[in-house]
Design an enzyme around this catalytic site. Structure first.
Site, short mmCIF file in Angstrom:
data_model
loop_
_atom_site.label_atom_id
_atom_site.label_comp_id
_atom_site.label_asym_id
_atom_site.label_seq_id
_atom_site.Cartn_x
_atom_site.Cartn_y
_atom_site.Cartn_z
N LYS A 308 -14.43 -9.73 18.73
CA LYS A 308 -13.85 -9.80 17.56
C LYS A 308 -12.69 -10.92 17.37
CE LYS A 308 -14.24 -5.09 15.33
NZ LYS A 308 -13.52 -4.15 14.79
N ASP A 344 -11.92 -4.61 8.34
CA ASP A 344 -11.40 -3.26 8.71
C ASP A 344 -10.02 -2.98 8.20
OD1 ASP A 344 -13.31 -3.08 10.84
OD2 ASP A 344 -12.25 -4.35 12.43
#
Length: 513
Positions: A308, A344
């Site tokens: 990420k 997210d």
């Protein structure tokens, strides 16, 4: 029966008892397009028993049959020298030779018979090469050697150590110089993409196990997964490609969610897991339109641990929210540009917002990793009073400084808060299932306990919370919400959220309290 289609899923029969072997053949007849009989899975007594019953049983089958008797060093189950293998083929009954569509001869056997009379007509022979250790760089040379043999079909199966090894398989399928049909695939986890996309790139067939545990090679999906999850028979070179990158990739629910959504909306697309160990190489060779080595319609990626942060330097645009959080979990390929986003945040906060107003609420965030960053950012936007609890106090303090929160050691948590959000893997299946990051007595009086873990659906933390009278929220809510936002970013369409819930949970409905 000759195989005359290039869109076939072949199920290998890998049972070790004759009776089970025959039963699985009948099962494969119902679900697969072709059936491979792996005779090397049977020891001599069971093999003789099977061969005695087989002529009468194959007479009633309508699916093409492939016969295989593989030596151990080439992926088989028995120690078989070339004389033993020749003896097997030469002693097959005329009825079985007539019934089979193809016999799989390994390259050494084919070359040994090239100037003599084979026990099976060459028009029914697959010439196969297996490398269980790696995918050699000179695969095209091996292919050219194989097409010069009298065999009717060429099959190459190698082990993919890295995802980049799959490029050699696709190169072979694209550059084949012979009209002979080809079967080409890479074994192992990184090789899954070759099994799913093989038919779209012109392979004669791909292999799928009848069920988990019945695989004939590592990395082999099931027939049901190939047919229903990935819809391999509908894919073409024009199909859009999406996927998840991580290392290790594990068993993600994202393919189930996204592929169900694509199917429901009638979109010509497939979502695949990609085991990526080198981000820079992956972006260069598979993703960036100007440099990628694979001719495919890649449109977007999900990004998970540990990439990420690592993927951010290779993107042309990063959304301000993703930059503030410090992580990208979604990549959109827009023309020649690679654009990064973080879903997210919306994934974590949307389910929470639907249950409780966090403004001025006291929130205990457990953990100080990537998931905690997104949660803390969302909570700070909403005016919550946040305390970050972690085993590494320095890490918690650094995160707290960024989002105007408090920091404390996890061991010091004793409750006295409105909301608890677990952002650690404590309690996750395969990690520490059965554990809880906090003690049950410290949940008394807490209004809501939110566990971002979704496997298992009912963690020990959530069990403790229910016993303490707290409202609970499981991680599947976040998983689906962030995936739905990814789907929107990639396609511009609203995702069928309820269907994605069903696909992710494996049930027809999912309830929350």
């Amino acid at each position: 029966m000759k195989i005359n289609s290039s869109k076939l899923i072949c199920a290998p029969i890998t049972e070790r008892r004759a009776a089970d072997f025959l039963s699985s053949m009948a099962e494969a007849e119902q679900v697969a397009d072709a059936i491979e009989l792996r005779f090397d899975y049977l020891e001599d007594e069971e093999l003789l028993r099977l061969l005695a019953q087989l002529p009468s049983r194959v007479a009633g089958l309508t699916k093409p049959l492939v016969f295989t008797y593989r030596p151990r060093e080439q992926g088989g189950q028995r120690e078989l020298d070339i004389c033993h293998r020749l003896s097997f083929w030469r002693n097959l009954s005329p009825q079985l030779i007539e019934a089979l569509s193809y016999a799989d001869f390994e390259l050494d056997l084919v070359e040994g018979l090239a100037h003599s009379s084979p026990p099976i007509p060459w028009s029914k022979v697959i010439c196969s090469y297996h490398n269980l250790d790696q995918t050699p760089d000179n695969l095209m040379e091996t292919y050219q050697r194989m097409v010069r043999t009298p065999a009717a079909v060429v099959k190459i199966a190698t082990r993919a150590v890295h995802l980049s090894d799959c490029l050699h398989i696709f190169e072979l399928l694209e550059r084949r110089v012979s009209p002979k049909p080809v079967i080409a695939l890479a074994m192992g986890g990184p090789g899954l993409m070759t099994r799913v996309l093989a038919l779209a790139y012109g392979a004669m067939l791909t292999f799928g196990a009848l069920r988990r545990g019945a695989e004939s090679a590592s990395g082999q999906p099931t027939v049901a997964e190939l047919r229903d999850l990935y819809r391999v028979k509908r894919l073409s070179r024009a199909s859009e490609i999406f996927g998840l990158i991580g290392y290790p990739i594990g068993h993600s629910r994202s393919p189930a969610m996204h592929n169900a959504a694509f199917a429901a909306l009638g979109r010509d697309a497939v979502y695949l897991p990609f085991e990526v160990d080198h981000v820079a190489q992956f972006v260069r060779d598979f993703v960036r339109p100007g440099t990628r080595k694979l001719d495919w319609q890649l449109r977007g990626l999900s990004v998970t641990i540990p990439h990420k942060l690592a993927i951010m330097p290779y993107l042309d645009f990063i959304d301000p929210t993703a930059r503030r959080i410090g992580a990208v979990n979604t990549v959109v390929v827009a023309g020649d540009q690679l654009c990064g986003y973080n879903t997210d945040l919306i994934g974590a906060m949307k389910p929470l917002d639907e249950l409780i107003d966090v403004r001025e609420a006291k929130v205990a965030v457990i953990g100080a990793g990537g998931a905690a960053r997104a949660v803390c950012y969302g909570l700070s936007q909403r005016g919550a009073a946040v305390t970050i609890y972690a085993r590494d106090l320095n890490k918690a303090e650094r995160l707290a400084d960024e989002f105007q929160a408090q920091a404390a050691l996890l061991e010091s948590f004793t409750g006295q808060t409105d909301i608890v959000i677990n952002c650690t893997p404590i309690g996750m299946r395969g990690h520490s299932e059965g554990d809880s990051p906090v003690k049950p007595e410290h949940l008394q009086g807490v209004k809501l306990v939110y566990d971002l873990i979704y496997n298992p659906a009912e963690t020990t933390l959530l069990e403790y919370a229910r016993q303490a009278g707290c409202r609970t929220l499981g991680g599947l809510a976040m998983l689906v919400a962030q995936a739905a936002e990814q789907f929107r970013l990639w396609t511009g369409e609203e995702a069928p959220v309820e269907l994605m819930w069903q696909a992710a949970s494996g049930f027809n409905s999912q309830s929350q309290t």
